[in-house]
Write a protein that holds these residues in place. Structure first.
Motif, PDB file in Angstrom:
ATOM      1  N   ALA A 190      27.087   4.759  -7.276  1.00 35.88           N
ATOM      2  CA  ALA A 190      27.381   4.698  -8.710  1.00 35.88           C
ATOM      3  C   ALA A 190      27.316   3.266  -9.220  1.00 35.88           C
ATOM      4  N   GLY A 191      27.801   2.308  -8.414  1.00 38.91           N
ATOM      5  CA  GLY A 191      27.710   0.907  -8.796  1.00 38.91           C
ATOM      6  C   GLY A 191      26.272   0.457  -8.928  1.00 38.91           C
ATOM      7  N   ALA A 192      25.434   0.897  -7.984  1.00 42.10           N
ATOM      8  CA  ALA A 192      24.012   0.583  -8.070  1.00 42.10           C
ATOM      9  C   ALA A 192      23.389   1.225  -9.308  1.00 42.10           C
ATOM     10  N   GLY A 193      23.816   2.440  -9.619  1.00 39.03           N
ATOM     11  CA  GLY A 193      23.277   3.155 -10.773  1.00 39.03           C
ATOM     12  C   GLY A 193      23.595   2.479 -12.094  1.00 39.03           C
ATOM     13  N   VAL A 194      24.822   1.987 -12.234  1.00 35.69           N
ATOM     14  CA  VAL A 194      25.201   1.281 -13.471  1.00 35.69           C
ATOM     15  C   VAL A 194      24.372   0.010 -13.629  1.00 35.69           C
ATOM     16  N   ALA A 195      24.196  -0.722 -12.531  1.00 34.93           N
ATOM     17  CA  ALA A 195      23.397  -1.956 -12.598  1.00 34.93           C
ATOM     18  C   ALA A 195      21.955  -1.645 -12.990  1.00 34.93           C
ATOM     19  N   ILE A 196      21.376  -0.595 -12.395  1.00 37.27           N
ATOM     20  CA  ILE A 196      20.005  -0.216 -12.728  1.00 37.27           C
ATOM     21  C   ILE A 196      19.906   0.221 -14.188  1.00 37.27           C
ATOM     22  N   SER A 197      20.904   0.967 -14.658  1.00 38.53           N
ATOM     23  CA  SER A 197      20.892   1.435 -16.045  1.00 38.53           C
ATOM     24  C   SER A 197      20.946   0.273 -17.031  1.00 38.53           C
ATOM     25  N   VAL A 198      21.842  -0.674 -16.777  1.00 40.03           N
ATOM     26  CA  VAL A 198      21.944  -1.844 -17.657  1.00 40.03           C
ATOM     27  C   VAL A 198      20.628  -2.625 -17.654  1.00 40.03           C
ATOM     28  N   PHE A 199      20.069  -2.810 -16.467  1.00 40.70           N
ATOM     29  CA  PHE A 199      18.794  -3.529 -16.344  1.00 40.70           C
ATOM     30  C   PHE A 199      17.685  -2.786 -17.082  1.00 40.70           C
ATOM     31  N   PHE A 200      17.646  -1.478 -16.917  1.00 37.34           N
ATOM     32  CA  PHE A 200      16.587  -0.662 -17.521  1.00 37.34           C
ATOM     33  C   PHE A 200      16.716  -0.616 -19.043  1.00 37.34           C
ATOM     34  N   LEU A 201      17.943  -0.589 -19.554  1.00 40.93           N
ATOM     35  CA  LEU A 201      18.163  -0.412 -20.988  1.00 40.93           C
ATOM     36  C   LEU A 201      18.101  -1.712 -21.779  1.00 40.93           C
ATOM     37  N   TYR A 202      18.568  -2.790 -21.189  1.00 40.88           N
ATOM     38  CA  TYR A 202      18.813  -3.987 -21.992  1.00 40.88           C
ATOM     39  C   TYR A 202      18.023  -5.229 -21.572  1.00 40.88           C
ATOM     40  N   PHE A 203      17.244  -5.147 -20.517  1.00 42.56           N
ATOM     41  CA  PHE A 203      16.473  -6.304 -20.099  1.00 42.56           C
ATOM     42  C   PHE A 203      14.978  -6.025 -20.290  1.00 42.56           C
ATOM     43  N   PRO A 204      14.214  -7.047 -20.656  1.00 41.94           N
ATOM     44  CA  PRO A 204      12.762  -6.836 -20.782  1.00 41.94           C
ATOM     45  C   PRO A 204      12.145  -6.505 -19.429  1.00 41.94           C
ATOM     46  N   ILE A 205      11.324  -5.466 -19.408  1.00 41.17           N
ATOM     47  CA  ILE A 205      10.765  -4.965 -18.153  1.00 41.17           C
ATOM     48  C   ILE A 205       9.277  -5.295 -18.090  1.00 41.17           C
ATOM     49  N   GLU A 206       8.886  -5.914 -16.998  1.00 42.81           N
ATOM     50  CA  GLU A 206       7.474  -6.175 -16.740  1.00 42.81           C
ATOM     51  C   GLU A 206       7.005  -5.227 -15.641  1.00 42.81           C
ATOM     52  N   ALA A 207       5.910  -4.529 -15.899  1.00 46.68           N
ATOM     53  CA  ALA A 207       5.449  -3.484 -14.975  1.00 46.68           C
ATOM     54  C   ALA A 207       5.227  -4.014 -13.567  1.00 46.68           C
ATOM     55  N   GLY A 208       4.722  -5.241 -13.453  1.00 49.24           N
ATOM     56  CA  GLY A 208       4.396  -5.762 -12.128  1.00 49.24           C
ATOM     57  C   GLY A 208       5.598  -6.050 -11.258  1.00 49.24           C
ATOM     58  N   SER A 209       6.696  -6.506 -11.887  1.00 44.63           N
ATOM     59  CA  SER A 209       7.874  -6.921 -11.104  1.00 44.63           C
ATOM     60  C   SER A 209       9.003  -5.912 -11.121  1.00 44.63           C
ATOM     61  N   PHE A 210       8.937  -4.914 -12.008  1.00 44.67           N
ATOM     62  CA  PHE A 210      10.036  -3.961 -12.167  1.00 44.67           C
ATOM     63  C   PHE A 210      10.381  -3.252 -10.859  1.00 44.67           C
ATOM     64  N   VAL A 211       9.375  -2.771 -10.156  1.00 45.36           N
ATOM     65  CA  VAL A 211       9.586  -2.010  -8.923  1.00 45.36           C
ATOM     66  C   VAL A 211      10.310  -2.844  -7.874  1.00 45.36           C
ATOM     67  N   TYR A 212       9.937  -4.111  -7.758  1.00 48.67           N
ATOM     68  CA  TYR A 212      10.477  -4.949  -6.695  1.00 48.67           C
ATOM     69  C   TYR A 212      11.833  -5.556  -7.063  1.00 48.67           C
ATOM     70  N   LEU A 213      12.127  -5.626  -8.368  1.00 50.47           N
ATOM     71  CA  LEU A 213      13.427  -6.122  -8.799  1.00 50.47           C
ATOM     72  C   LEU A 213      14.516  -5.058  -8.680  1.00 50.47           C
ATOM     73  N   LEU A 214      14.111  -3.784  -8.753  1.00 48.07           N
ATOM     74  CA  LEU A 214      15.098  -2.702  -8.736  1.00 48.07           C
ATOM     75  C   LEU A 214      16.029  -2.749  -7.519  1.00 48.07           C
ATOM     76  N   PRO A 215      15.520  -2.875  -6.279  1.00 48.66           N
ATOM     77  CA  PRO A 215      16.442  -2.929  -5.136  1.00 48.66           C
ATOM     78  C   PRO A 215      17.419  -4.100  -5.197  1.00 48.66           C
ATOM     79  N   ILE A 216      16.967  -5.235  -5.745  1.00 46.01           N
ATOM     80  CA  ILE A 216      17.851  -6.400  -5.849  1.00 46.01           C
ATOM     81  C   ILE A 216      18.947  -6.149  -6.886  1.00 46.01           C
ATOM     82  N   VAL A 217      18.559  -5.602  -8.040  1.00 45.33           N
ATOM     83  CA  VAL A 217      19.537  -5.271  -9.083  1.00 45.33           C
ATOM     84  C   VAL A 217      20.534  -4.243  -8.567  1.00 45.33           C
ATOM     85  N   ALA A 218      20.023  -3.217  -7.885  1.00 44.02           N
ATOM     86  CA  ALA A 218      20.903  -2.187  -7.321  1.00 44.02           C
ATOM     87  C   ALA A 218      21.858  -2.779  -6.291  1.00 44.02           C
TER      88      ALA A 218
END
Length: 336
Positions: free
Chosen positions: A100-128
């Motif tokens: 759940a903690g990982a999910g909240v971090a991913i949600s905040v990142f997904f909703l409120y941070f600018p997403i670049e297609a090239g780096s989004f996939v690789y940033l997700l595990p770090i954010v989580a």
């Protein structure tokens, strides 16, 4: 020294579950909304299939089943580590709030941070990982008692409380989000495997390549940590240091997994328990079995779920909950 007969037994189970993964993968490649004839799978893999068969296998089926296997392995190992370092049979990254903690971090990142297609996939595990780590440290802080240390049941109850609170936070986030982004978060909450492309495999695979061998290297320490603290200290174990290192590994594995699969629970509970019942509690023996068993469980859950209701199917997280929730209740009553 491990008895040779027990080693042979463990190797047979490793071979058996590896074979089961291969067989289930073959079945999973053929079944689905766009089916592929089983007699065309091998030729298609060798580049002799039609355009439709190649598209279904290489763009849809193979990435999804590989992600399912890798994520299941990561969750199983995370659960095995958590159960060992807390000496708590109920510990699971999904149940005690890490997911759940990982999910909240991913949600905040997904909703409120600018997403670049090239780096989004690789940033997700770090954010989580950052979200899961923060949550885990808070759970440990609130479950620690000065005179008694970590109480197993208290840890589970605090974790469940955090999981519920964070789920509420995700609902608040969803209520103010765009419709397209709401659909993503809803799928994540249900445990619908959404990372179904090859880059997602590259995002999770390095975590497993590094952390699985390191955990096996720490197997003797895990065996000692599973004993009472006086025995572990007498054997020369630096309890707090080893527990913290293993704890970080468990959080990283869970975060890497849920960053591409969503909120999957109970794999980390079921796989270690079943592995221990088959080959015993020694970490060197049950961890390889648990890892393979976790990979197969999530693969089987996803394969069954996506074929029960066309075209979108039932999320793998719901399928694992149907099996895991009754088992969790049984363990909770047993350990009460």
């Amino acid at each position: 020294m491990i008895h040779p007969q027990l080693l042979r037994k463990q190797r047979l189970y490793v071979l058996g579950f590896a074979s089961l993964i291969i067989i289930t993968s073959f079945i999973a490649m053929g079944l689905g909304y766009s089916s592929v004839s089983f007699d065309r799978i091998i030729p298609t893999i060798h580049g002799q299939g039609s355009f439709k068969d190649e598209f279904v296998l290489f763009s849809i089926r193979l990435p999804r089943l590989i992600i399912s296997i890798l994520a299941g392995m990561a969750l199983a190992l995370s659960g095995a580590i958590l159960q060992t370092i807390t000496r708590n049979d109920l510990a699971d990254p999904g149940i005690i709030g890490i997911n759940a903690g990982a999910g909240v971090a991913i949600s905040v990142f997904f909703l409120y941070f600018p997403i670049e297609a090239g780096s989004f996939v690789y940033l997700l595990p770090i954010v989580a990982f950052l979200g899961a780590l923060t949550t885990s440290l808070l759970i440990y802080l609130f479950s620690y008692q000065k005179n008694a240390g970590f109480k197993p049941v208290r840890l589970v109850l605090v974790g469940i409380g955090f999981a519920m609170a964070l789920s509420g936070a995700m609902i608040i986030l969803v209520s103010s989000a765009e419709r397209t982004k709401v659909d993503f978060i809803a799928n994540w909450l249900a445990g619908n495997i959404w990372g179904t492309d090859w880059p997602f495999i590259l995002a999770i695979f390095p975590w497993l390549v590094i952390l699985i061998p390191f955990t096996l290297y720490k197997a003797n320490r895990m065996n000692l940590l599973n004993l009472s603290e006086p025995v572990a200290i007498g054997a020369g174990v630096s309890i707090e240091k080893d527990r913290f290192v293993l704890f970080i590994i468990a959080v990283a594995l869970a975060a890497a997994s849920v960053s591409v699969t969503g909120g999957i629970a109970f794999i980390g509970l079921l796989a270690p328990h079943l592995a221990k019942s088959l080959v015993g509690p020694r970490a060197q023996l049950f961890i390889p079995v648990a890892v393979l068993l976790g990979g197969w469980l999530l693969l089987a859950a996803d394969t069954i779920g996506r074929n029960l209701a066309d075209p979108s199917g039932i999320p793998a997280g719901i399928m694992t909950a149907i099996i895991g929730a009754p088992y969790f209740i049984y363990l909770l009553i047993k350990n009460a």
